[in-house]
Write a protein that holds these residues in place. Structure first.
Motif, PDB file in Angstrom:
ATOM      1  N   VAL A  56     -15.977  -7.745   0.980  1.00  0.00           N
ATOM      2  CA  VAL A  56     -16.224  -8.213  -0.380  1.00  0.00           C
ATOM      3  C   VAL A  56     -16.690  -7.038  -1.233  1.00  0.00           C
ATOM      4  O   VAL A  56     -17.485  -6.210  -0.781  1.00  0.00           O
ATOM      5  N   GLY A  57     -16.179  -6.985  -2.467  1.00  0.00           N
ATOM      6  CA  GLY A  57     -16.690  -6.040  -3.443  1.00  0.00           C
ATOM      7  C   GLY A  57     -15.937  -4.730  -3.557  1.00  0.00           C
ATOM      8  O   GLY A  57     -16.318  -3.881  -4.354  1.00  0.00           O
ATOM      9  N   VAL A  58     -14.890  -4.528  -2.776  1.00  0.00           N
ATOM     10  CA  VAL A  58     -14.140  -3.286  -2.839  1.00  0.00           C
ATOM     11  C   VAL A  58     -12.770  -3.571  -3.448  1.00  0.00           C
ATOM     12  O   VAL A  58     -12.033  -4.424  -2.965  1.00  0.00           O
ATOM     13  N   GLN A  59     -12.441  -2.853  -4.493  1.00  0.00           N
ATOM     14  CA  GLN A  59     -11.184  -3.102  -5.213  1.00  0.00           C
ATOM     15  C   GLN A  59      -9.960  -2.700  -4.405  1.00  0.00           C
ATOM     16  O   GLN A  59      -8.975  -3.434  -4.358  1.00  0.00           O
ATOM     17  N   ASN A  60      -9.970  -1.517  -3.801  1.00  0.00           N
ATOM     18  CA  ASN A  60      -8.847  -1.018  -3.013  1.00  0.00           C
ATOM     19  C   ASN A  60      -9.381  -0.596  -1.644  1.00  0.00           C
ATOM     20  O   ASN A  60      -9.690   0.575  -1.426  1.00  0.00           O
ATOM     21  N   PRO A  61      -9.491  -1.534  -0.710  1.00  0.00           N
ATOM     22  CA  PRO A  61     -10.124  -1.249   0.574  1.00  0.00           C
ATOM     23  C   PRO A  61      -9.200  -0.487   1.524  1.00  0.00           C
ATOM     24  O   PRO A  61      -8.009  -0.348   1.278  1.00  0.00           O
ATOM     25  N   THR A  62      -9.776  -0.020   2.603  1.00  0.00           N
ATOM     26  CA  THR A  62      -9.038   0.573   3.715  1.00  0.00           C
ATOM     27  C   THR A  62      -9.390  -0.235   4.958  1.00  0.00           C
ATOM     28  O   THR A  62     -10.554  -0.602   5.153  1.00  0.00           O
ATOM     29  N   HIS A  63      -8.370  -0.524   5.776  1.00  0.00           N
ATOM     30  CA  HIS A  63      -8.615  -1.323   6.974  1.00  0.00           C
ATOM     31  C   HIS A  63      -7.751  -0.810   8.116  1.00  0.00           C
ATOM     32  O   HIS A  63      -6.599  -0.443   7.917  1.00  0.00           O
ATOM     33  N   ASN A  64      -8.323  -0.788   9.303  1.00  0.00           N
ATOM     34  CA  ASN A  64      -7.604  -0.349  10.497  1.00  0.00           C
ATOM     35  C   ASN A  64      -7.551  -1.528  11.472  1.00  0.00           C
ATOM     36  O   ASN A  64      -8.592  -2.097  11.798  1.00  0.00           O
ATOM     37  N   TYR A  65      -6.361  -1.871  11.927  1.00  0.00           N
ATOM     38  CA  TYR A  65      -6.187  -2.986  12.852  1.00  0.00           C
ATOM     39  C   TYR A  65      -6.362  -2.529  14.293  1.00  0.00           C
ATOM     40  O   TYR A  65      -6.001  -1.407  14.649  1.00  0.00           O
ATOM     41  N   ALA A  66      -6.901  -3.433  15.131  1.00  0.00           N
ATOM     42  CA  ALA A  66      -7.173  -3.117  16.538  1.00  0.00           C
ATOM     43  C   ALA A  66      -5.932  -3.211  17.415  1.00  0.00           C
ATOM     44  O   ALA A  66      -5.939  -2.727  18.549  1.00  0.00           O
ATOM     45  N   GLN A  67      -4.879  -3.839  16.914  1.00  0.00           N
ATOM     46  CA  GLN A  67      -3.641  -3.925  17.683  1.00  0.00           C
ATOM     47  C   GLN A  67      -2.467  -4.127  16.741  1.00  0.00           C
ATOM     48  O   GLN A  67      -2.642  -4.508  15.590  1.00  0.00           O
TER      49      GLN A  67
END
Length: 185
Positions: A56-67
């Protein structure tokens, strides 16, 4: 009968919110970065990445998937007037190939065979093989390589593999080329 009353007031109409974002598919191990495209004055962005994690609260997030897999990403955008809108897009996290090869001992001046042993999980496939013999010679782009090293000794050989989705892996191995025996006179 016939009683009536009138109430006068102001009704504020706000523009319809329009949440949107774009996201590119990625290779496993490479983070994704959804780009917020929401229109209007957004005060809160709530992201659900489809793998049990939220932000919540981040306009352009970064995310890394575990699989690897296909995930539904949802954005809920809350606007300054507290109206909210949501949208969902899918992202594919592609398999990584595993580069590997075998080689055979040879004597100097003899062609060293390189047998590709690279692998990738279904349904992805490897479409490019790039051999670097790390001796200044041109690279090969064949499935199985062959190379003549000019002298005996230790050399590095590298194989880079690339999938149809653009995912890459490489491996470097030390190669031993035996010195040719001196002729007996």
């Amino acid at each position: 009968l016939g009683c009536s009353d009138t109430v006068t007031g102001t009704i504020n109409l706000f523009p319809v919110p329009d949440a949107d974002f774009s996201v590119q598919n990625a290779c496993f191990g490479v983070p994704i970065t959804p780009t917020n495209l929401s229109q209007g004055t957004v005060v809160t962005w709530q992201w659900n990445f489809g793998d049990g994690s939220n932000l919540v609260g981040v306009q352009n997030p970064t995310h890394n998937y575990a699989q690897q897999g296909i995930y539904d990403i949802q954005l809920v955008a809350t606007y300054v007037d507290q109206c909210a809108d949501s949208t969902t897009h899918q992202v594919a996290i592609h398999n990584l190939p595993e580069a590997d090869f075998l080689w055979s001992y040879v004597c100097e001046g003899t062609s060293t065979p390189f047998l590709n042993q690279s692998d990738i999980a279904f349904p992805d496939n490897i479409i490019r093989w790039i051999w670097d013999y790390v001796d200044g010679s041109p690279r090969d782009t064949v499935i199985n390589g062959n190379h003549v090293y000019p002298d005996g000794g230790n050399y590095d050989a590298e194989l880079l593999v690339i999938t149809s989705k653009g995912c890459k892996d490489s491996i470097t191995k030390e190669i031993w080329v035996n010195y040719a025996p001196d002729p007996v006179i």
